[in-house]
Design a protein around this motif. Structure first.
Motif, PDB file in Angstrom:
ATOM      1  N   MET A 190       4.963   8.595   2.843  1.00  0.00           N
ATOM      2  CA  MET A 190       4.525   9.389   3.969  1.00  0.00           C
ATOM      3  C   MET A 190       4.647  10.842   3.592  1.00  0.00           C
ATOM      4  O   MET A 190       5.663  11.267   3.083  1.00  0.00           O
ATOM      5  N   SER A 191       3.588  11.595   3.807  1.00  0.00           N
ATOM      6  CA  SER A 191       3.546  12.976   3.344  1.00  0.00           C
ATOM      7  C   SER A 191       3.233  13.899   4.507  1.00  0.00           C
ATOM      8  O   SER A 191       2.242  13.718   5.197  1.00  0.00           O
ATOM      9  N   SER A 192       4.103  14.880   4.726  1.00  0.00           N
ATOM     10  CA  SER A 192       3.885  15.875   5.769  1.00  0.00           C
ATOM     11  C   SER A 192       3.341  17.139   5.130  1.00  0.00           C
ATOM     12  O   SER A 192       3.441  17.320   3.916  1.00  0.00           O
ATOM     13  N   PRO A 193       2.781  18.063   5.929  1.00  0.00           N
ATOM     14  CA  PRO A 193       2.348  19.338   5.350  1.00  0.00           C
ATOM     15  C   PRO A 193       3.487  20.053   4.629  1.00  0.00           C
ATOM     16  O   PRO A 193       3.293  20.664   3.581  1.00  0.00           O
ATOM     17  N   PHE A 194       4.696  19.956   5.202  1.00  0.00           N
ATOM     18  CA  PHE A 194       5.848  20.605   4.583  1.00  0.00           C
ATOM     19  C   PHE A 194       6.165  19.969   3.234  1.00  0.00           C
ATOM     20  O   PHE A 194       6.422  20.659   2.246  1.00  0.00           O
ATOM     21  N   HIS A 195       6.131  18.639   3.204  1.00  0.00           N
ATOM     22  CA  HIS A 195       6.340  17.892   1.963  1.00  0.00           C
ATOM     23  C   HIS A 195       5.310  18.331   0.922  1.00  0.00           C
ATOM     24  O   HIS A 195       5.643  18.551  -0.243  1.00  0.00           O
ATOM     25  N   THR A 196       4.073  18.494   1.348  1.00  0.00           N
ATOM     26  CA  THR A 196       2.998  18.907   0.447  1.00  0.00           C
ATOM     27  C   THR A 196       3.251  20.301  -0.095  1.00  0.00           C
ATOM     28  O   THR A 196       3.042  20.568  -1.290  1.00  0.00           O
ATOM     29  N   GLU A 197       3.716  21.221   0.766  1.00  0.00           N
ATOM     30  CA  GLU A 197       4.013  22.585   0.325  1.00  0.00           C
ATOM     31  C   GLU A 197       5.139  22.599  -0.703  1.00  0.00           C
ATOM     32  O   GLU A 197       5.090  23.345  -1.684  1.00  0.00           O
ATOM     33  N   THR A 198       6.157  21.794  -0.476  1.00  0.00           N
ATOM     34  CA  THR A 198       7.281  21.741  -1.412  1.00  0.00           C
ATOM     35  C   THR A 198       6.836  21.201  -2.763  1.00  0.00           C
ATOM     36  O   THR A 198       7.200  21.741  -3.816  1.00  0.00           O
ATOM     37  N   ALA A 199       6.030  20.139  -2.756  1.00  0.00           N
ATOM     38  CA  ALA A 199       5.505  19.590  -4.004  1.00  0.00           C
ATOM     39  C   ALA A 199       4.659  20.623  -4.741  1.00  0.00           C
ATOM     40  O   ALA A 199       4.761  20.770  -5.967  1.00  0.00           O
ATOM     41  N   ARG A 200       3.835  21.369  -4.010  1.00  0.00           N
ATOM     42  CA  ARG A 200       3.001  22.400  -4.637  1.00  0.00           C
ATOM     43  C   ARG A 200       3.857  23.518  -5.225  1.00  0.00           C
ATOM     44  O   ARG A 200       3.566  24.023  -6.315  1.00  0.00           O
ATOM     45  N   SER A 201       4.937  23.885  -4.551  1.00  0.00           N
ATOM     46  CA  SER A 201       5.819  24.920  -5.090  1.00  0.00           C
ATOM     47  C   SER A 201       6.463  24.463  -6.384  1.00  0.00           C
ATOM     48  O   SER A 201       6.552  25.235  -7.353  1.00  0.00           O
ATOM     49  N   LEU A 202       6.928  23.214  -6.425  1.00  0.00           N
ATOM     50  CA  LEU A 202       7.510  22.688  -7.661  1.00  0.00           C
ATOM     51  C   LEU A 202       6.473  22.646  -8.773  1.00  0.00           C
ATOM     52  O   LEU A 202       6.756  22.996  -9.920  1.00  0.00           O
ATOM     53  N   ALA A 203       5.260  22.212  -8.439  1.00  0.00           N
ATOM     54  CA  ALA A 203       4.186  22.156  -9.437  1.00  0.00           C
ATOM     55  C   ALA A 203       3.884  23.535 -10.001  1.00  0.00           C
ATOM     56  O   ALA A 203       3.728  23.711 -11.222  1.00  0.00           O
ATOM     57  N   THR A 204       3.812  24.524  -9.134  1.00  0.00           N
ATOM     58  CA  THR A 204       3.507  25.892  -9.564  1.00  0.00           C
ATOM     59  C   THR A 204       4.631  26.457 -10.415  1.00  0.00           C
ATOM     60  O   THR A 204       4.387  27.130 -11.427  1.00  0.00           O
ATOM     61  N   ALA A 205       5.873  26.155 -10.020  1.00  0.00           N
ATOM     62  CA  ALA A 205       7.027  26.675 -10.753  1.00  0.00           C
ATOM     63  C   ALA A 205       7.156  26.059 -12.141  1.00  0.00           C
ATOM     64  O   ALA A 205       7.589  26.728 -13.085  1.00  0.00           O
ATOM     65  N   LEU A 206       6.796  24.790 -12.279  1.00  0.00           N
ATOM     66  CA  LEU A 206       7.121  24.037 -13.487  1.00  0.00           C
ATOM     67  C   LEU A 206       5.906  23.669 -14.335  1.00  0.00           C
ATOM     68  O   LEU A 206       6.047  22.951 -15.325  1.00  0.00           O
ATOM     69  N   THR A 207       4.730  24.176 -13.993  1.00  0.00           N
ATOM     70  CA  THR A 207       3.519  23.770 -14.706  1.00  0.00           C
ATOM     71  C   THR A 207       3.535  24.158 -16.187  1.00  0.00           C
ATOM     72  O   THR A 207       2.872  23.525 -17.008  1.00  0.00           O
ATOM     73  N   GLY A 208       4.311  25.194 -16.547  1.00  0.00           N
ATOM     74  CA  GLY A 208       4.379  25.604 -17.947  1.00  0.00           C
ATOM     75  C   GLY A 208       5.447  24.897 -18.756  1.00  0.00           C
ATOM     76  O   GLY A 208       5.521  25.079 -19.976  1.00  0.00           O
ATOM     77  N   ASP A 209       6.260  24.065 -18.114  1.00  0.00           N
ATOM     78  CA  ASP A 209       7.347  23.367 -18.784  1.00  0.00           C
ATOM     79  C   ASP A 209       6.790  22.365 -19.792  1.00  0.00           C
ATOM     80  O   ASP A 209       5.851  21.619 -19.487  1.00  0.00           O
TER      81      ASP A 209
END
Length: 201
Positions: free
Chosen positions: A1-20
């Motif tokens: 189950m995915s909420s807008p907040f859950h989606t925002e958190t996932a996007r923040s992690l993706a943006t932060a760690l995309t260069g790892d």
């Protein structure tokens, strides 16, 4: 189950760690398409957040979804194994054959390196990230504080692995010590294992 907040958190992690190096290697199917990589990592971190909530611990950076810390804890082994198996099936479909093969090989390499340390009962800080636009405001330390307090209350050790050498002083300030530096063959990069042990008091 995915909420807008859950989606925002996932996007923040993706943006932060995309260069790892780890995340670039497991998203090999995206080639040089950075927009596609970000979308794949969105889904990757949504799965990780779900697993953490089901069988570990998730602490959120703030009320805006700017990041999170995801822990593997001392939850019952059967619960953790079931949650991991569920995420593994989803990752196989998400990452594609080569990406999932890379994921599996990297995890096996890291587990082999970890085996020489007495950390089998330790908590594991598996993912921590803050959106780049929100970094420098103390969110990194504050998002880890509740999990570290829980580790201390349990009188447990904890550990993390990082490919980012610049993050080592940050984790050292939180009580982590260097446990090893390892060359990881699939990514072709070195990573650092850091551990934090319970106080003897």
């Amino acid at each position: 189950m995915s909420s807008p907040f859950h989606t925002e958190t996932a996007r923040s992690l993706a943006t932060a760690l995309t260069g790892d190096p780890f995340y670039r290697t497991v998203t090999v199917a995206c080639g040089e398409d950075e927009a596609a990589r970000l979308e794949m990592l969105d889904a990757y971190f949504a799965l990780a957040l779900a697993e953490g909530r089901q069988a570990g611990r998730v602490d959120l950076a703030d009320d805006a979804g700017n990041g999170a810390a995801i822990w593997t804890t001392d939850a019952p082994a059967a619960l953790r194994q079931a949650a991991y198996a569920q995420r593994e099936d989803a990752l196989r479909a998400l990452l594609g054959e080569q990406g999932f093969a890379h994921f599996t090989a990297i995890v096996e390499n890291m587990e082999h390196a970890l085996a020489q340390h007495d950390l089998q009962d330790a908590w594991y800080l598996s993912i921590a990230g803050i959106h780049p636009d929100a970094q420098g405001q103390g969110l990194g330390a504050s998002v880890l504080a509740p999990g570290l307090a829980a580790v201390d209350a349990a009188r447990a050790a904890c550990f993390l692995e990082t490919y980012n050498e610049r993050s080592l002083p940050f984790y050292a300030r939180l009580g982590f010590v260097m446990a090893g530096r390892y060359a990881e063959a699939v990514t072709g990069c070195d990573y650092w294992l850091m551990a934090r042990y319970p106080n003897a008091a």
